[in-house]
Design an enzyme around this catalytic site. Structure first.
Site, PDB file in Angstrom:
ATOM      1  N   GLU A 200       0.853  -1.192   0.000  1.00 46.70           N
ATOM      2  CA  GLU A 200       0.000   0.000   0.000  1.00 46.70           C
ATOM      3  C   GLU A 200       0.882   1.232   0.000  1.00 46.70           C
ATOM      4  O   GLU A 200       1.995   1.201   0.519  1.00 46.70           O
ATOM      5  CB  GLU A 200      -0.856   0.042   1.289  1.00 46.70           C
ATOM      6  CG  GLU A 200      -2.128  -0.754   1.217  1.00 46.70           C
ATOM      7  CD  GLU A 200      -2.939  -0.676   2.512  1.00 46.70           C
ATOM      8  OE1 GLU A 200      -2.542   0.048   3.443  1.00 46.70           O
ATOM      9  OE2 GLU A 200      -3.967  -1.360   2.573  1.00 46.70           O
ATOM     10  N   ARG A 291     -15.662  -8.501  14.735  1.00 45.55           N
ATOM     11  CA  ARG A 291     -15.824  -8.849  16.156  1.00 45.55           C
ATOM     12  C   ARG A 291     -16.138  -7.579  16.941  1.00 45.55           C
ATOM     13  O   ARG A 291     -16.099  -6.482  16.380  1.00 45.55           O
ATOM     14  CB  ARG A 291     -14.515  -9.446  16.683  1.00 45.55           C
ATOM     15  CG  ARG A 291     -13.352  -8.500  16.431  1.00 45.55           C
ATOM     16  CD  ARG A 291     -12.079  -8.930  17.090  1.00 45.55           C
ATOM     17  NE  ARG A 291     -10.917  -8.281  16.522  1.00 45.55           N
ATOM     18  CZ  ARG A 291     -10.503  -7.052  16.800  1.00 45.55           C
ATOM     19  NH1 ARG A 291     -11.181  -6.309  17.649  1.00 45.55           N
ATOM     20  NH2 ARG A 291      -9.431  -6.546  16.227  1.00 45.55           N
ATOM     21  N   VAL A 294     -12.078  -3.473  21.217  1.00 42.66           N
ATOM     22  CA  VAL A 294     -11.688  -2.922  22.522  1.00 42.66           C
ATOM     23  C   VAL A 294     -12.387  -1.583  22.757  1.00 42.66           C
ATOM     24  O   VAL A 294     -12.881  -1.302  23.854  1.00 42.66           O
ATOM     25  CB  VAL A 294     -10.149  -2.741  22.593  1.00 42.66           C
ATOM     26  CG1 VAL A 294      -9.748  -2.107  23.916  1.00 42.66           C
ATOM     27  CG2 VAL A 294      -9.424  -4.051  22.381  1.00 42.66           C
ATOM     28  N   ARG A 337      -6.673   3.464  26.914  1.00 43.26           N
ATOM     29  CA  ARG A 337      -6.319   2.084  27.264  1.00 43.26           C
ATOM     30  C   ARG A 337      -5.171   2.119  28.267  1.00 43.26           C
ATOM     31  O   ARG A 337      -4.052   2.516  27.917  1.00 43.26           O
ATOM     32  CB  ARG A 337      -5.832   1.315  26.032  1.00 43.26           C
ATOM     33  CG  ARG A 337      -6.868   1.164  24.960  1.00 43.26           C
ATOM     34  CD  ARG A 337      -6.386   0.144  23.945  1.00 43.26           C
ATOM     35  NE  ARG A 337      -7.195   0.186  22.750  1.00 43.26           N
ATOM     36  CZ  ARG A 337      -7.110  -0.702  21.766  1.00 43.26           C
ATOM     37  NH1 ARG A 337      -6.233  -1.685  21.840  1.00 43.26           N
ATOM     38  NH2 ARG A 337      -7.880  -0.604  20.704  1.00 43.26           N
TER      39      ARG A 337
END
Ligand code: ADP
Length: 450
Positions: A200, A291, A294, A337
């Site tokens: 890319e 999915r 976080v 986080r």
């Protein structure tokens, strides 16, 4: 609806899923390794089963042990959380072969998006712009060099099976590209068992903007707005927020609708995130995660929609009871986080938490599975918890975040709290003026030492 859900994960996400099960009145089964006997998800679940020794491959990734745990407890569904088996299409198929529901997308979609070359092709087919790069896998070094010249250096070599920030390397000139291809190929083979690579263009100052989606598997799909995850270290997100400070409503609605339409066409099931880089007013698809992520609480705080609960509902064949028009965005949310790591060197710092005092007050949410006296085992990722703050405006959100960070006490281990306390006082962060390379620059410039 399901009768009993086995949660094939640990830490804060196991607890997060457990909370949704409790609210839905579904019995829960925790699984754990021998290193996690004292973990909070084990304490709070209705039942628990030890599935093996500490190493993840022998426990949280141990499919026969998980199947046995389902059989012993009579669980009729498995929630994989994130990481571990959450994007393993074969695991989803094996569960189905045993009449157990996988709380996640259709295996074909997991497989499709798990191969990042196929994902790029699919995105293009569905009308989503992709980062300029190779059409498929790279078949020779010569092809890579001529493509890199056409794209313009620097370029990014990526592994088709990569993930979690691994399997990516930048090359600034042709000789470096040749060397990079060889190491990237060997590393991809060793780490993922697949040495397919693609190329890319390496974007100089994009933001990472991702769209949250929810689908019923039969062609109904909506988007739940965007999150900006540009503050990253080593391609790993550390701070996520919604809405993205750089977008206006026209731009965010347009990309949201493009993605929702693509998901309707795919007949996507469950929650998912379509990730883009955003530079000079243009979006470029990079990948899709099939999915729960976080950073999903950011979206929950601004939409007031419980994503895990909806994920369970649609997996059970139910429907979500709101349309695109019903989704209202309210204020701003930021997630930090907090890792058990030295805030300067980022060396992991497992060990015993001797004092723990999470912040509270209006607009403050802490998703964590640690407690006073808990020992963080050295075997798994270093996430201690997530601090999520909500406010009517980004300014109010930052004000609350600063206060909450100052209030947070985690003693006995090193954490990344000091990094966030520094970030929340940085002008660019306060102004929302950053891109994916900003944090590396801040750290390299000694931002944490001055
Ligand atoms: P992974 O699956 O490992 O998370 P992604 O493709 O999602 O990999 O990329 C992770 C991060 O790497 C992005 O958020 C971005 O910061 C950076 N990145 C990915 N592609 C490019 C690119 N073409 N140019 C610049 N940075 C990129």
């Amino acid at each position: 609806m399901f009768d009993k859900i086995l949660i094939a994960n640990r830490g804060e996400i196991a607890l997060r899923v457990l909370r949704a099960c409790k609210e839905l009145g579904i019995a829960s089964v925790a699984v754990h390794s021998t290193a996690d006997e004292d973990a909070m998800h084990v304490r709070l679940a209705d039942e628990s089963v030890c599935i093996g020794p500490p190493a993840a491959r022998d426990s949280y990734l141990n499919v026969p042990a998980l199947l046995a745990a389902c059989e012993i407890t009579g669980a009729d569904a498995v929630h994989p959380g994130y990481g571990f088996l959450s994007e393993n299409a074969r695991f989803a198929e094996i569960l189905a072969e045993h009449d157990i529901h996988f709380i996640g997308p259709k295996p074909a979609h997991i497989r499709l998006m798990g191969d990042k070359i196929e994902a790029r092709r699919t995105a293009e087919r569905l009308g989503m712009p992709v980062v300029p790069g190779s059409d498929g896998g790279l078949s020779s070094d010569r092809e890579a060099i001529s493509l890199a010249h056409a794209l313009g250096f620097p370029v990014l070599v990526k592994a088709a099976a990569g993930g979690g920030g691994r399997g990516m390397k930048v090359a600034y000139e042709p000789d470096e590209l040749i060397a990079t291809l060889a190491t990237a190929r060997a590393e991809a083979k060793a780490a993922f068992g697949d040495d397919a690579l693609y190329l890319e263009k390496y974007l100089a100052h994009p933001r990472h903007v991702e769209i949250q989606v929810l689908g019923d598997g039969h062609g109904r799909a909506i988007h739940l707005g965007e999150r900006d995850c540009s503050l990253q270290r080593r391609y790993q997100k550390i701070w996520e927020e919604g809405r993205c400070p750089a977008l206006n409503d026209a731009a965010r609605n347009a990309i949201g609708e493009t993605v929702a339409k693509a998901m309707r066409e795919l007949e996507y099931l469950g929650v998912g995130t379509v990730e883009f880089l955003y530079e000079d007013g243009k979006f470029y698809f990079i990948e899709m995660n099939t999915r729960i992520q976080v950073e999903h609480p950011v979206t929950e705080m601004i939409t007031d929609i419980d994503l895990v609960l909806e994920q369970i509902r649609v997996a059970a064949g139910g429907d979500f009871e709101f349309s695109q028009r019903d989704v209202k965005f309210n204020g701003h949310a930021i997630e930090c986080r907090i890792n058990a790591e030295n805030p300067v060197s980022f060396r992991p710092s497992p060990g015993k938490i001797v004092h723990y005092h999470p912040p509270g007050g209006l607009g403050v949410r802490v998703d964590s599975a640690v407690y006073h006296g808990y020992s963080i085992p050295p075997y798994y990722d270093s996430l201690v918890g997530k601090l999520i703050v909500h406010g009517k405006t980004r300014g109010e959100c930052l004000m609350r975040l600063k206060r909450a960070l100052d209030e947070f006490v985690i003693d006995g281990i090193e954490t990344t709290l000091p990094l966030f306390r520094a970030l929340v006082r940085e002008k660019d962060v306060i102004d929302g003026d950053f891109h994916i390379h900003w944090l590396e620059g801040f750290l390299a410039g000694g931002g944490m030492n001055g």
